[in-house]
Design a protein around this motif. Structure first.
Motif, PDB file in Angstrom:
ATOM      1  N   VAL A   1      -2.074   8.861  17.504  1.00 14.88           N
ATOM      2  CA  VAL A   1      -1.887   8.691  16.066  1.00 14.88           C
ATOM      3  C   VAL A   1      -0.462   8.246  15.766  1.00 14.88           C
ATOM      4  CG1 VAL A   1      -1.905   9.870  13.830  1.00 14.88           C
ATOM      5  CG2 VAL A   1      -3.715  10.322  15.500  1.00 14.88           C
ATOM      6  N   THR A   2       0.519   8.778  16.488  1.00 21.99           N
ATOM      7  CA  THR A   2       1.915   8.384  16.293  1.00 21.99           C
ATOM      8  C   THR A   2       2.085   6.884  16.499  1.00 21.99           C
ATOM      9  OG1 THR A   2       2.767  10.549  16.984  1.00 21.99           O
ATOM     10  CG2 THR A   2       4.289   8.689  17.123  1.00 21.99           C
ATOM     11  N   ARG A   3       1.555   6.359  17.601  1.00 23.70           N
ATOM     12  CA  ARG A   3       1.693   4.920  17.900  1.00 23.70           C
ATOM     13  C   ARG A   3       1.074   4.072  16.804  1.00 23.70           C
ATOM     14  NH1 ARG A   3       0.499   6.745  23.202  1.00 23.70           N
ATOM     15  NH2 ARG A   3      -1.698   6.190  22.932  1.00 23.70           N
ATOM     16  N   GLN A   4      -0.121   4.433  16.366  1.00 26.58           N
ATOM     17  CA  GLN A   4      -0.820   3.640  15.363  1.00 26.58           C
ATOM     18  C   GLN A   4      -0.122   3.730  13.998  1.00 26.58           C
ATOM     19  OE1 GLN A   4      -3.289   1.691  16.360  1.00 26.58           O
ATOM     20  NE2 GLN A   4      -3.458   0.761  14.330  1.00 26.58           N
ATOM     21  N   LEU A   5       0.369   4.917  13.672  1.00 29.92           N
ATOM     22  CA  LEU A   5       1.070   5.082  12.390  1.00 29.92           C
ATOM     23  C   LEU A   5       2.388   4.308  12.369  1.00 29.92           C
ATOM     24  CD1 LEU A   5       0.657   8.824  11.285  1.00 29.92           C
ATOM     25  CD2 LEU A   5      -0.108   6.784  10.072  1.00 29.92           C
ATOM     26  N   GLN A   6       3.101   4.316  13.489  1.00 30.13           N
ATOM     27  CA  GLN A   6       4.363   3.564  13.551  1.00 30.13           C
ATOM     28  C   GLN A   6       4.111   2.097  13.235  1.00 30.13           C
ATOM     29  OE1 GLN A   6       5.532   4.637  17.537  1.00 30.13           O
ATOM     30  NE2 GLN A   6       7.100   6.056  16.812  1.00 30.13           N
ATOM     31  N   PHE A   7       3.052   1.548  13.798  1.00 37.31           N
ATOM     32  CA  PHE A   7       2.706   0.142  13.566  1.00 37.31           C
ATOM     33  C   PHE A   7       2.315  -0.074  12.098  1.00 37.31           C
ATOM     34  CE2 PHE A   7      -0.672  -3.085  13.293  1.00 37.31           C
ATOM     35  CZ  PHE A   7       0.051  -4.203  13.681  1.00 37.31           C
ATOM     36  N   ALA A   8       1.418   0.773  11.579  1.00 34.35           N
ATOM     37  CA  ALA A   8       0.920   0.608  10.207  1.00 34.35           C
ATOM     38  C   ALA A   8       2.035   0.764   9.182  1.00 34.35           C
ATOM     39  CB  ALA A   8      -0.196   1.618   9.939  1.00 34.35           C
ATOM     40  N   LEU A   9       2.928   1.728   9.390  1.00 34.01           N
ATOM     41  CA  LEU A   9       4.014   1.967   8.441  1.00 34.01           C
ATOM     42  C   LEU A   9       5.052   0.850   8.493  1.00 34.01           C
ATOM     43  CD1 LEU A   9       4.442   5.813   8.973  1.00 34.01           C
ATOM     44  CD2 LEU A   9       3.482   4.683   6.953  1.00 34.01           C
ATOM     45  N   GLU A  10       5.236   0.263   9.677  1.00 36.48           N
ATOM     46  CA  GLU A  10       6.163  -0.868   9.803  1.00 36.48           C
ATOM     47  C   GLU A  10       5.615  -2.081   9.058  1.00 36.48           C
ATOM     48  OE1 GLU A  10       8.280  -3.655  13.232  1.00 36.48           O
ATOM     49  OE2 GLU A  10       7.186  -1.846  13.813  1.00 36.48           O
ATOM     50  N   VAL A  11       4.311  -2.312   9.186  1.00 35.75           N
ATOM     51  CA  VAL A  11       3.675  -3.429   8.486  1.00 35.75           C
ATOM     52  C   VAL A  11       3.827  -3.278   6.973  1.00 35.75           C
ATOM     53  CG1 VAL A  11       1.438  -4.490   7.953  1.00 35.75           C
ATOM     54  CG2 VAL A  11       2.033  -3.958  10.321  1.00 35.75           C
ATOM     55  N   ASP A  12       3.695  -2.045   6.502  1.00 36.30           N
ATOM     56  CA  ASP A  12       3.792  -1.775   5.064  1.00 36.30           C
ATOM     57  C   ASP A  12       5.234  -1.662   4.574  1.00 36.30           C
ATOM     58  OD1 ASP A  12       1.100  -1.808   4.817  1.00 36.30           O
ATOM     59  OD2 ASP A  12       0.856   0.311   4.345  1.00 36.30           O
TER      60      ASP A  12
ATOM     61  N   TYR B   1      -9.746  11.093  12.984  1.00 38.98           N
ATOM     62  CA  TYR B   1      -9.165  12.415  12.755  1.00 38.98           C
ATOM     63  C   TYR B   1      -9.168  12.740  11.266  1.00 38.98           C
ATOM     64  CZ  TYR B   1      -7.410  11.663  17.499  1.00 38.98           C
ATOM     65  OH  TYR B   1      -7.318  11.400  18.847  1.00 38.98           O
ATOM     66  N   ASP B   2      -8.963  14.005  10.945  1.00 40.29           N
ATOM     67  CA  ASP B   2      -8.801  14.443   9.562  1.00 40.29           C
ATOM     68  C   ASP B   2      -7.320  14.586   9.259  1.00 40.29           C
ATOM     69  OD1 ASP B   2     -11.471  14.545   8.945  1.00 40.29           O
ATOM     70  OD2 ASP B   2     -11.675  16.708   9.266  1.00 40.29           O
ATOM     71  N   LEU B   3      -6.891  14.110   8.098  1.00 40.15           N
ATOM     72  CA  LEU B   3      -5.521  14.310   7.651  1.00 40.15           C
ATOM     73  C   LEU B   3      -5.440  15.655   6.948  1.00 40.15           C
ATOM     74  CD1 LEU B   3      -2.628  13.289   7.162  1.00 40.15           C
ATOM     75  CD2 LEU B   3      -3.478  12.252   5.040  1.00 40.15           C
TER      76      LEU B   3
ATOM     77  N   MET C   1       0.842  -1.201   0.000  1.00 41.12           N
ATOM     78  CA  MET C   1       0.000   0.000   0.000  1.00 41.12           C
ATOM     79  C   MET C   1       0.877   1.251   0.000  1.00 41.12           C
ATOM     80  SD  MET C   1      -2.981   1.138   2.745  1.00 41.12           S
ATOM     81  CE  MET C   1      -3.772  -0.465   2.715  1.00 41.12           C
ATOM     82  N   ALA C   2       0.504   2.263  -0.777  1.00 38.88           N
ATOM     83  CA  ALA C   2       1.277   3.500  -0.848  1.00 38.88           C
ATOM     84  C   ALA C   2       1.252   4.208   0.502  1.00 38.88           C
ATOM     85  CB  ALA C   2       0.707   4.403  -1.931  1.00 38.88           C
ATOM     86  N   LEU C   3       2.345   4.915   0.794  1.00 40.07           N
ATOM     87  CA  LEU C   3       2.456   5.595   2.083  1.00 40.07           C
ATOM     88  C   LEU C   3       1.304   6.556   2.311  1.00 40.07           C
ATOM     89  CD1 LEU C   3       5.579   6.890   3.812  1.00 40.07           C
ATOM     90  CD2 LEU C   3       3.744   8.503   3.413  1.00 40.07           C
ATOM     91  N   GLN C   4       0.959   7.352   1.303  1.00 41.17           N
ATOM     92  CA  GLN C   4      -0.133   8.323   1.440  1.00 41.17           C
ATOM     93  C   GLN C   4      -1.420   7.624   1.848  1.00 41.17           C
ATOM     94  OE1 GLN C   4      -0.088  11.818   0.390  1.00 41.17           O
ATOM     95  NE2 GLN C   4      -2.272  12.182   0.701  1.00 41.17           N
ATOM     96  N   GLN C   5      -1.717   6.509   1.177  1.00 42.57           N
ATOM     97  CA  GLN C   5      -2.956   5.771   1.463  1.00 42.57           C
ATOM     98  C   GLN C   5      -2.931   5.185   2.862  1.00 42.57           C
ATOM     99  OE1 GLN C   5      -3.812   2.802  -1.483  1.00 42.57           O
ATOM    100  NE2 GLN C   5      -5.820   2.300  -0.632  1.00 42.57           N
ATOM    101  N   THR C   6      -1.774   4.662   3.270  1.00 47.35           N
ATOM    102  CA  THR C   6      -1.647   4.090   4.620  1.00 47.35           C
ATOM    103  C   THR C   6      -1.906   5.159   5.684  1.00 47.35           C
ATOM    104  OG1 THR C   6      -0.026   2.459   3.889  1.00 47.35           O
ATOM    105  CG2 THR C   6      -0.065   2.954   6.234  1.00 47.35           C
ATOM    106  N   VAL C   7      -1.289   6.319   5.503  1.00 44.86           N
ATOM    107  CA  VAL C   7      -1.460   7.406   6.471  1.00 44.86           C
ATOM    108  C   VAL C   7      -2.915   7.870   6.497  1.00 44.86           C
ATOM    109  CG1 VAL C   7      -0.804   9.759   7.072  1.00 44.86           C
ATOM    110  CG2 VAL C   7       0.940   8.143   6.312  1.00 44.86           C
ATOM    111  N   GLU C   8      -3.514   8.076   5.326  1.00 43.65           N
ATOM    112  CA  GLU C   8      -4.906   8.538   5.256  1.00 43.65           C
ATOM    113  C   GLU C   8      -5.847   7.568   5.967  1.00 43.65           C
ATOM    114  OE1 GLU C   8      -5.760   9.018   1.132  1.00 43.65           O
ATOM    115  OE2 GLU C   8      -4.854  11.018   1.003  1.00 43.65           O
ATOM    116  N   GLN C   9      -5.701   6.270   5.675  1.00 43.76           N
ATOM    117  CA  GLN C   9      -6.598   5.274   6.268  1.00 43.76           C
ATOM    118  C   GLN C   9      -6.398   5.163   7.782  1.00 43.76           C
ATOM    119  OE1 GLN C   9      -6.288   1.538   4.206  1.00 43.76           O
ATOM    120  NE2 GLN C   9      -7.175   2.342   2.306  1.00 43.76           N
ATOM    121  N   THR C  10      -5.145   5.243   8.212  1.00 40.99           N
ATOM    122  CA  THR C  10      -4.859   5.131   9.650  1.00 40.99           C
ATOM    123  C   THR C  10      -5.424   6.322  10.417  1.00 40.99           C
ATOM    124  OG1 THR C  10      -2.824   3.905   9.169  1.00 40.99           O
ATOM    125  CG2 THR C  10      -3.032   4.869  11.363  1.00 40.99           C
TER     126      THR C  10
END
Length: 203
Positions: free
Chosen positions: A62-73, A16-18, A1-10
């Motif tokens: 949001v930082t904690r959740q993004l760290q996890f999601a970005l690591e998975v991707d 929250y709004d990105l 998944m593209a980084l932009q899409q991962t961040v938006e979905q997370t």
């Protein structure tokens, strides 16, 4: 998944709004978030309550959740920073303009105004600061304009003559696709209303 899409979905998944994603030199990934706008007809708005704003706790979540999601991707970055928009928040879509109608904003046009539209303003001018207002075009469709005065700001302690004629107000109508950039003007309000200071959390 593209980084932009991962961040938006997370970010959206956490409620929250990105607002913005920026990649800086040195591997910094900066993500700006905001609370969703409830609209002018919400209970809080009707009661005159101030608009809630992002807290340090929101940024940490949001930082904690993004760290996890970005690591998975397997996203490549060295440092993640999640922050609130601050006093110069960008305006990126129709809802942002609805939300901040009546505020002072800075806009940059993609192209100069041109001599036909300039009037009292330089035809080569692209940057403007003024109060954002809703307007309707000739067909009754909603649109936007900013209104400003070229009156120079009074210096502290300066006495202004009551006989002096104020500079006339000027207005510039625009469509969102004509803008290169639009942001809230970074004007500090010492009365404790808006704008509110930003917060930032880095991992």
């Amino acid at each position: 998944m593209a980084l932009q899409q991962t961040v938006e979905q997370t970010v959206a998944g956490l409620g929250y709004d990105l607002v913005e994603i920026e990649r800086s030199a040195g591997g910094l990934l900066r993500v700006t978030i905001d609370l969703p706008w409830t609209g002018p007809n919400s209970e809080a708005a009707a009661a005159g309550a101030p608009e809630p704003f992002i807290t340090v706790e929101d940024c940490e979540k949001v930082t904690r959740q993004l760290q996890f999601a970005l690591e998975v991707d397997g996203a490549e970055y060295k440092r993640l920073e999640v922050s609130s928009p601050g006093i110069d928040r960008p305006l990126r879509n129709q809802q942002d303009f609805e939300r901040f109608a009546g505020e002072v904003i800075d806009i940059t046009l993609k192209a100069p105004m041109g001599a036909a539209a300039a009037g009292q303003v330089s035809a080569n001018r692209k940057k403007f600061r003024g109060t954002l207002e809703r307007v309707a075009d000739a067909d009754g469709k909603p649109g936007w304009q900013i209104v400003w005065s070229e009156e120079p700001a009074a210096k502290p302690g300066q006495k202004i003559s009551k006989k002096r004629v104020p500079a006339p107000l000027q207005a510039l109508g625009f469509a969102l696709d004509e803008l290169r950039e639009a942001r809230l003007a970074p004007i500090v309000d010492f009365n404790g209303r808006r704008p509110k200071p930003g917060t930032a959390v880095s991992d």
